[in-house]
Design a protein around this motif. Sequence first.
Motif, PDB file in Angstrom:
ATOM      1  N   LYS A   1     -32.675   3.828 -62.215  1.00 48.28           N
ATOM      2  CA  LYS A   1     -31.887   2.510 -61.973  1.00 48.28           C
ATOM      3  C   LYS A   1     -30.374   3.248 -61.723  1.00 48.28           C
ATOM      4  O   LYS A   1     -29.803   2.637 -61.011  1.00 48.28           O
ATOM      5  N   VAL A   2     -29.818   4.230 -62.578  1.00 46.45           N
ATOM      6  CA  VAL A   2     -28.429   4.577 -62.290  1.00 46.45           C
ATOM      7  C   VAL A   2     -28.166   5.189 -60.914  1.00 46.45           C
ATOM      8  O   VAL A   2     -27.187   4.713 -60.110  1.00 46.45           O
ATOM      9  N   VAL A   3     -29.275   5.975 -60.397  1.00 39.93           N
ATOM     10  CA  VAL A   3     -29.127   6.434 -58.838  1.00 39.93           C
ATOM     11  C   VAL A   3     -29.044   5.160 -57.651  1.00 39.93           C
ATOM     12  O   VAL A   3     -28.263   5.402 -57.126  1.00 39.93           O
ATOM     13  N   ILE A   4     -29.940   4.092 -58.301  1.00 42.01           N
ATOM     14  CA  ILE A   4     -30.045   3.081 -57.343  1.00 42.01           C
ATOM     15  C   ILE A   4     -28.764   2.315 -57.241  1.00 42.01           C
ATOM     16  O   ILE A   4     -28.049   1.957 -56.234  1.00 42.01           O
ATOM     17  N   LEU A   5     -28.069   2.079 -58.307  1.00 38.23           N
ATOM     18  CA  LEU A   5     -26.783   1.133 -58.639  1.00 38.23           C
ATOM     19  C   LEU A   5     -25.803   2.115 -57.976  1.00 38.23           C
ATOM     20  O   LEU A   5     -25.099   1.560 -57.172  1.00 38.23           O
ATOM     21  N   ALA A   6     -25.708   3.605 -58.032  1.00 32.58           N
ATOM     22  CA  ALA A   6     -24.713   4.259 -57.409  1.00 32.58           C
ATOM     23  C   ALA A   6     -24.874   4.322 -55.771  1.00 32.58           C
ATOM     24  O   ALA A   6     -23.869   4.273 -55.130  1.00 32.58           O
TER      25      ALA A   6
END
Lengths: 242, 545
Positions: free
Chosen positions: A142-147
Amino acid sequence: MNIVELKNVTKKFGPLVAVDNLSLRIQPGTIFGLIGPNGAGKTTTMKMLVGLLRPTKGSIYIDGRAVDEEPLFTKSRLGYIPDDPFVYERMTGREYLSFVAEVFGIPKKERDERIATISQLYPIAPILDGYMDNYSRGNKQKVVILAAFLHTPKVLLVDEPVVGLDPESIAVTKKLFRNFAKNDGGAVLISTHTLPVAQDICDRIGIIKEGKLVVEGTIEELQQIANEKNASLEDLYLHFVS
Amino acid sequence: MKTLFGAQLKLFFRLLKEPATAIVAVIFFFVLSLVMVGEFFGFREGFEFLFTQEYFGRAVSLYILEAFLLLAFILTVVSSVITASGIFFHAPDLRFAFTLPIRAATLFKWRLLLFFLVSSWPITVIAAPGIIALGSARDAGISFYFITLSGLIFFLFTACSTAALITLFIARLARIRTSSFVVVGLMLFAVLGGWGLSQVIVPRDIFKSFDAVDLSKTEAPIERIETAFLPFPSHPVAKLAFNAAENEPGIPLLLGLVGLTAAGLFTIVLIFGKEWFAKLFLKAQEGDFIARSEDVNRKYTKRIPFPLFLRGVGGAIIEKDIRSILRNRRDVASLSFFLLLGSLYIFLLSGAAQQASDGYKDRAPLLLALNFGGIGYFLATVSLRFLFPLIGREGQSAWILSSMPVRPAALILSKITFGAPALTAIAAISAVATLPFFEVTHSGQLHFFIFSTLSALFLSLFQTAMGGVSPELRRRDPERMSTTPQGLVTTFISLVYIATGSFIVYATASGKNVFPYDMFYIIFSLILPLLILRIAARKLTYIES
């Protein structure tokens, strides 16, 4: 104008031909699904598009510029979500997002606002200040997608987007990709084995096998080529791959 | 237990079948053997000389035995504690083993055996050649070697058991994160530890230890030396070796004492391990934060803005690296270990120089060159641990920077900006701290200072660049990166470079004209890193591995 274009791209690892004379074009506002068996060359294609791997032959263009000639330009237009979300373990999720924003040169005020906004997309606020090595695979993803969305890219390259995500997050992710393509005019290239997701959100599908593009088109076009009316993507996949 | 250890051995020998690993292993053991052989001959010559000295000979021999066995003990315990958490709590094979129907006590014994094998190097490399040299210098019989080597094995058990106990207690007590308070505390403890150890090895009134004021005696007394080292577990082993070499009585008693200490400590470790290991292992799997059960009700977290001090691509990468290192327990422990060694070196040098007779001043050039070598070796080791792996430690998350608009040159530059000033500062501080102890001219001091800082600059540039030529992105452990073929080449070139610098420092301090050598050294220091940096920048354009 094509925002993503591969022209006769080949990638060899020693004697192994991972991608074989692949040509592909993606228009803005399109979600393109690349599907195929394990070892078909999907991840290798993604990595060449990002500029992580050098093609043995052929050319790749992002937003009209060659990836090997102007990597800084093409990378500035990309958001990349890899199949394995390896992250900086000893950074917090919030620090990681700030790190990405700083590298992309987003001013501090704008960055803080964007991080505050996008971190609401998934229910991860309570863990965003914890070290990422304690995150589950899904939360790292999720963090990678947001980034990948932080710097408002023009193209999203997504390798296995929903592996490890819970059903609610899968729905959020699909909506994110759809909005990105339909509202923001971005292009999304998704490589996946999760056929229902591909069928649900992709405008066009490319089936790749042994490094070669077997077939490409909308679901309807693929059904016509296969001569199987109302066939699901799974049926079409089995038809073209087996 | 047999199956577990057998599998480990099988894996080890399978690794050795790979040509690259086999070559690395052969070179590694060759270099290790060279060090041990060199140490043996050095010690033997020293002991032979000492035994010709009627007054000081015996006392100085005992003093040397005590000092270097104490150093070996401290090095073994500290370095073992640093590696212990990986062996006991975080190894992937251990995680897998915990899913199998094997008793935790058996798993603990397996890890303890591994821990002992991994931790045995300081005693094997430092202590064993010295003890054998003592026997050789005294033409000792087979019984000497049997007694002292048995003593050393017991000593190894004592040191490793002590380290294992400390590890278990730290794991039990310290559920703390590596906060800035812990980092500063550890650093302070390391500096004070170095000072404290130096006070034991070179006390202020060292000549009183040998009773040099009363020359009516035929032989310097050894009682004061014994008293000074009495509180340390290395003392009975040193005394055992000394008595065995001197054919003095009390050998069975000393051997029994050493053996009983080892057996006692080993038993205590087994008891505590059986009681605590499973619980501590499970606790260790919870991680530091959020995932810890005690953090479940945590409402507030301290948020440090990112980036805090620096800006831009380079600044963000540097701050990311600093935070990653300071939040990693093993990195912080290694930093403290280096600080302990550095502090020990400077305080020992200071103590020795303040009390040395004027005679040593005749040998100032040689001592200055040795000091340069010592500082250079220290810098090379710190650099190998922290700067050589700086690009490689991006590891499997290397895709992050490689997928963003960051030039490879900018990436390398940020790594250099992180490492070079720090290493150069260490060199400058070491030079300024040690130069007052040597009787050299101002120009000699300036030459030493320039060469030290230049060497630090070279080592940081060269080693960072070498680490980027073909980074081991799948091998995350920075401690192991220096044992790759590339790491060994880097080590070799760094050591030859430092040895050359020592030679030039010696020649300069001796008043010889070495201007061409100076020029060669300076040009080499700048040209080689630039060449390697160019290759690294080209290689880092893509991540092909």
